[in-house]
Design a protein around this motif. Structure first.
Motif, mmCIF file in Angstrom:
data_model
loop_
_atom_site.group_PDB
_atom_site.id
_atom_site.type_symbol
_atom_site.label_atom_id
_atom_site.label_comp_id
_atom_site.label_asym_id
_atom_site.label_seq_id
_atom_site.Cartn_x
_atom_site.Cartn_y
_atom_site.Cartn_z
ATOM 1 N N LEU A 175 39.502 -49.876 -31.545
ATOM 2 C CA LEU A 175 38.261 -50.627 -31.721
ATOM 3 C C LEU A 175 37.391 -50.564 -30.463
ATOM 4 C CD1 LEU A 175 39.497 -53.853 -33.565
ATOM 5 C CD2 LEU A 175 38.266 -51.915 -34.555
ATOM 6 N N ILE A 176 38.022 -50.710 -29.322
ATOM 7 C CA ILE A 176 37.280 -50.681 -28.058
ATOM 8 C C ILE A 176 36.660 -49.305 -27.844
ATOM 9 C CG2 ILE A 176 37.461 -50.895 -25.546
ATOM 10 C CD1 ILE A 176 39.761 -52.907 -26.024
ATOM 11 N N GLN A 177 37.393 -48.256 -28.169
ATOM 12 C CA GLN A 177 36.862 -46.909 -28.016
ATOM 13 C C GLN A 177 35.699 -46.637 -28.966
ATOM 14 O OE1 GLN A 177 40.117 -44.113 -28.371
ATOM 15 N NE2 GLN A 177 40.791 -44.450 -26.249
ATOM 16 N N GLN A 178 35.639 -47.402 -30.058
ATOM 17 C CA GLN A 178 34.506 -47.308 -30.975
ATOM 18 C C GLN A 178 33.283 -48.062 -30.449
ATOM 19 O OE1 GLN A 178 35.889 -48.687 -34.871
ATOM 20 N NE2 GLN A 178 35.903 -46.562 -35.587
ATOM 21 N N GLY A 179 33.479 -48.795 -29.345
ATOM 22 C CA GLY A 179 32.363 -49.509 -28.729
ATOM 23 C C GLY A 179 32.359 -51.008 -28.943
ATOM 24 N N HIS A 180 33.405 -51.532 -29.564
ATOM 25 C CA HIS A 180 33.461 -52.974 -29.838
ATOM 26 C C HIS A 180 34.006 -53.734 -28.625
ATOM 27 C CE1 HIS A 180 32.562 -52.419 -34.097
ATOM 28 N NE2 HIS A 180 33.410 -51.393 -34.073
ATOM 29 N N THR A 181 33.277 -54.747 -28.225
ATOM 30 C CA THR A 181 33.741 -55.637 -27.150
ATOM 31 C C THR A 181 33.880 -57.077 -27.643
ATOM 32 O OG1 THR A 181 31.450 -55.966 -26.400
ATOM 33 C CG2 THR A 181 32.747 -54.222 -25.312
ATOM 34 N N VAL A 272 33.786 -54.370 -38.839
ATOM 35 C CA VAL A 272 34.918 -53.441 -38.923
ATOM 36 C C VAL A 272 36.209 -54.255 -39.003
ATOM 37 C CG1 VAL A 272 36.237 -51.674 -37.683
ATOM 38 C CG2 VAL A 272 33.729 -51.618 -37.667
ATOM 39 N N ILE A 273 37.106 -53.836 -39.882
ATOM 40 C CA ILE A 273 38.394 -54.526 -40.039
ATOM 41 C C ILE A 273 39.520 -53.606 -39.560
ATOM 42 C CG2 ILE A 273 40.103 -55.342 -41.714
ATOM 43 C CD1 ILE A 273 38.056 -57.374 -41.367
ATOM 44 N N ALA A 274 40.366 -54.145 -38.701
ATOM 45 C CA ALA A 274 41.557 -53.435 -38.240
ATOM 46 C C ALA A 274 42.762 -54.307 -38.570
ATOM 47 C CB ALA A 274 41.477 -53.166 -36.740
ATOM 48 N N SER A 275 43.706 -53.743 -39.308
ATOM 49 C CA SER A 275 44.828 -54.530 -39.833
ATOM 50 C C SER A 275 46.167 -54.025 -39.332
ATOM 51 C CB SER A 275 44.829 -54.485 -41.359
ATOM 52 O OG SER A 275 45.982 -55.107 -41.896
ATOM 53 N N GLY A 289 37.118 -47.470 -45.049
ATOM 54 C CA GLY A 289 37.023 -47.519 -43.598
ATOM 55 C C GLY A 289 37.856 -48.582 -42.933
ATOM 56 N N ILE A 290 38.885 -49.083 -43.604
ATOM 57 C CA ILE A 290 39.752 -50.078 -42.968
ATOM 58 C C ILE A 290 40.737 -49.366 -42.056
ATOM 59 C CG2 ILE A 290 41.541 -51.818 -43.349
ATOM 60 C CD1 ILE A 290 40.111 -52.581 -45.909
ATOM 61 N N ILE A 291 40.759 -49.782 -40.816
ATOM 62 C CA ILE A 291 41.692 -49.227 -39.838
ATOM 63 C C ILE A 291 43.001 -50.007 -39.973
ATOM 64 C CG2 ILE A 291 42.094 -48.825 -37.372
ATOM 65 C CD1 ILE A 291 38.920 -49.211 -37.178
ATOM 66 N N SER A 292 44.113 -49.321 -39.928
ATOM 67 C CA SER A 292 45.378 -50.052 -40.105
ATOM 68 C C SER A 292 46.510 -49.402 -39.330
ATOM 69 C CB SER A 292 45.753 -50.149 -41.589
ATOM 70 O OG SER A 292 45.986 -48.862 -42.121
ATOM 71 N N ILE A 293 47.548 -50.176 -39.141
ATOM 72 C CA ILE A 293 48.794 -49.682 -38.591
ATOM 73 C C ILE A 293 49.715 -49.351 -39.762
ATOM 74 C CG2 ILE A 293 50.908 -50.382 -37.412
ATOM 75 C CD1 ILE A 293 48.697 -49.598 -35.490
ATOM 76 N N HIS A 294 50.141 -48.106 -39.810
ATOM 77 C CA HIS A 294 51.036 -47.659 -40.883
ATOM 78 C C HIS A 294 52.470 -47.994 -40.488
ATOM 79 C CE1 HIS A 294 52.698 -45.314 -44.137
ATOM 80 N NE2 HIS A 294 53.404 -44.602 -43.277
ATOM 81 N N GLN A 295 53.023 -48.989 -41.151
ATOM 82 C CA GLN A 295 54.376 -49.440 -40.841
ATOM 83 C C GLN A 295 55.414 -48.632 -41.622
ATOM 84 O OE1 GLN A 295 52.954 -53.612 -41.742
ATOM 85 N NE2 GLN A 295 54.337 -54.091 -40.048
ATOM 86 N N LEU A 296 56.675 -48.824 -41.273
ATOM 87 C CA LEU A 296 57.774 -48.080 -41.898
ATOM 88 C C LEU A 296 58.832 -49.047 -42.446
ATOM 89 C CD1 LEU A 296 58.119 -45.418 -39.071
ATOM 90 C CD2 LEU A 296 57.043 -45.059 -41.303
ATOM 91 N N PRO A 297 58.455 -49.946 -43.338
ATOM 92 C CA PRO A 297 59.401 -50.964 -43.809
ATOM 93 C C PRO A 297 60.584 -50.396 -44.582
ATOM 94 C CG PRO A 297 57.391 -51.020 -45.111
ATOM 95 C CD PRO A 297 57.117 -50.129 -43.942
ATOM 96 N N TYR A 298 60.354 -49.378 -45.420
ATOM 97 C CA TYR A 298 61.461 -48.817 -46.197
ATOM 98 C C TYR A 298 62.487 -48.182 -45.274
ATOM 99 C CZ TYR A 298 64.066 -46.165 -49.692
ATOM 100 O OH TYR A 298 65.082 -45.646 -50.457
ATOM 101 N N GLU A 299 62.005 -47.440 -44.281
ATOM 102 C CA GLU A 299 62.899 -46.799 -43.319
ATOM 103 C C GLU A 299 63.667 -47.847 -42.510
ATOM 104 O OE1 GLU A 299 59.706 -43.916 -44.378
ATOM 105 O OE2 GLU A 299 59.801 -46.044 -43.950
#
Length: 332
Positions: A175-181, A272-275, A289-299
């Protein structure tokens, strides 16, 4: 005939209770004629073995107790699916309970599972103390922590978790690299390690860029959809509104998306939403355009199941500390 017993079968067949028991448990000697006679009568009487009595005798119930904080959250259900797929062929079944992020309910559920003599406990804790956990561990029952560490105890427990600090840092850094402060933060509960560590990842990122922490832009929740809704209401009431919102679990993110839509705002044009965690239900909303962290729950669930089998079947000692690193995902 209902609730037929071994005594009933012995009386009908004219053989001893001990012989009937040997036949039904397939242990010890009995002639083929006696076996066929006992099994035939058992079928006629609709005999059902007493699972409780059997478990007391062999000191095993073939059940694994699983306590998760939110049974409606797909993340925890995917973990559970991984555990089930990993252990089912070994004859184990899962017994699910939900703590609803309530420490008192969690303690009650731990007591219930202990009394039901489960062979192992998998716990995604909502609690800060380990008194009941210590009791269970002292009884020789393996406890595997998933997703969250247990505070207030020095017990050596198996743990399968994510690198929360790293993943939250990735999310905020993007988000910061996109210019958001001016970034609004929707925190989870600080009573559990995931809530604490994800906020630490956020703090690490803004500190590196020299951005001052703004308490008005921090909303502390408890990982619920309502938290996401209330957080957005709070952010939109501010004179200086955030240009981006980072939410530290998928359920809170969904609440935030719903409230932004209700307020007439577009994602990501207006906010902008980051999840932290993917929001599966978001695909039914016009929210690209939702930014997210791809988790590995099954693994994570598969690994947890392997640890269970190591403790119960292979007699391999622990503890094991397994840490998964989720990856950043930016949708088109």
């Amino acid at each position: 005939m209902g609730n037929a017993t071994i005594k009933d079968i012995a009386r009908e067949t004219g053989v001893s209770i001990a012989t009937v028991s040997r036949v039904l448990s397939n242990s010890g000697y009995a002639s083929q004629e006696v076996k066929e006679k006992v099994l035939s009568v058992a079928k006629q009487l609709n005999y059902q073995p007493n699972a409780v009595a059997r478990s007391l005798k062999i000191h095993r119930t073939n059940t694994i107790g699983v306590i998760i904080p939110d049974i409606s959250n797909s993340y925890f259900m995917k973990i559970s699916k991984g555990i089930e797929d990993s252990i089912r062929e070994s004859g184990y079944n899962l017994l699910f309970v939900s703590s609803d992020e309530n420490a008192n309910k969690e303690k009650e559920m731990l007591q219930v599972l202990f009394e039901k003599r489960v062979d192992a406990v998998v716990l995604a804790t909502a609690d800060e103390s380990g008194k009941m956990v210590k009791t269970i561990k002292s009884a020789g029952i393996p406890i595997i922590l998933i997703d969250r560490k247990l505070k207030g105890t020095t017990l050596d427990l198996d743990l399968v978790e994510e690198d929360n600090i790293c993943a939250a840092y990735q999310l905020t850094n993007h988000l910061i690299q996109q210019g958001h402060t001016k970034i609004g933060v929707i925190n989870g509960s600080f009573k559990v390690s995931t809530g604490i560590e994800r906020f630490m990842g956020f703090q690490k990122a803004i500190k590196e860029y020299g951005i001052e922490e703004n308490q008005d832009l921090c909303y502390n929740g408890n990982f619920t959809e309502e938290d996401g809704i209330e957080a957005v209401k709070h952010f939109l009431s501010l004179e200086e509104k955030p240009t981006a919102i980072v939410s530290f679990n998928n359920t809170m993110t969904f609440g935030a998306i719903l409230q932004l839509k209700k307020s007439g705002l577009k994602i990501p044009e207006d906010v902008v939403i980051a999840s932290y965690g993917e929001v599966e239900a978001a695909q039914f909303l016009t929210s690209p355009g939702i930014i997210s962290i791809h988790q590995l729950p099954y693994e994570m669930g598969i690994r947890t199941g392997q640890i269970i089998l190591d403790r119960l079947v292979h007699n391999i000692k622990g503890p094991v500390h397994e840490k998964f690193t989720p990856k950043l995902y930016v949708s088109d």
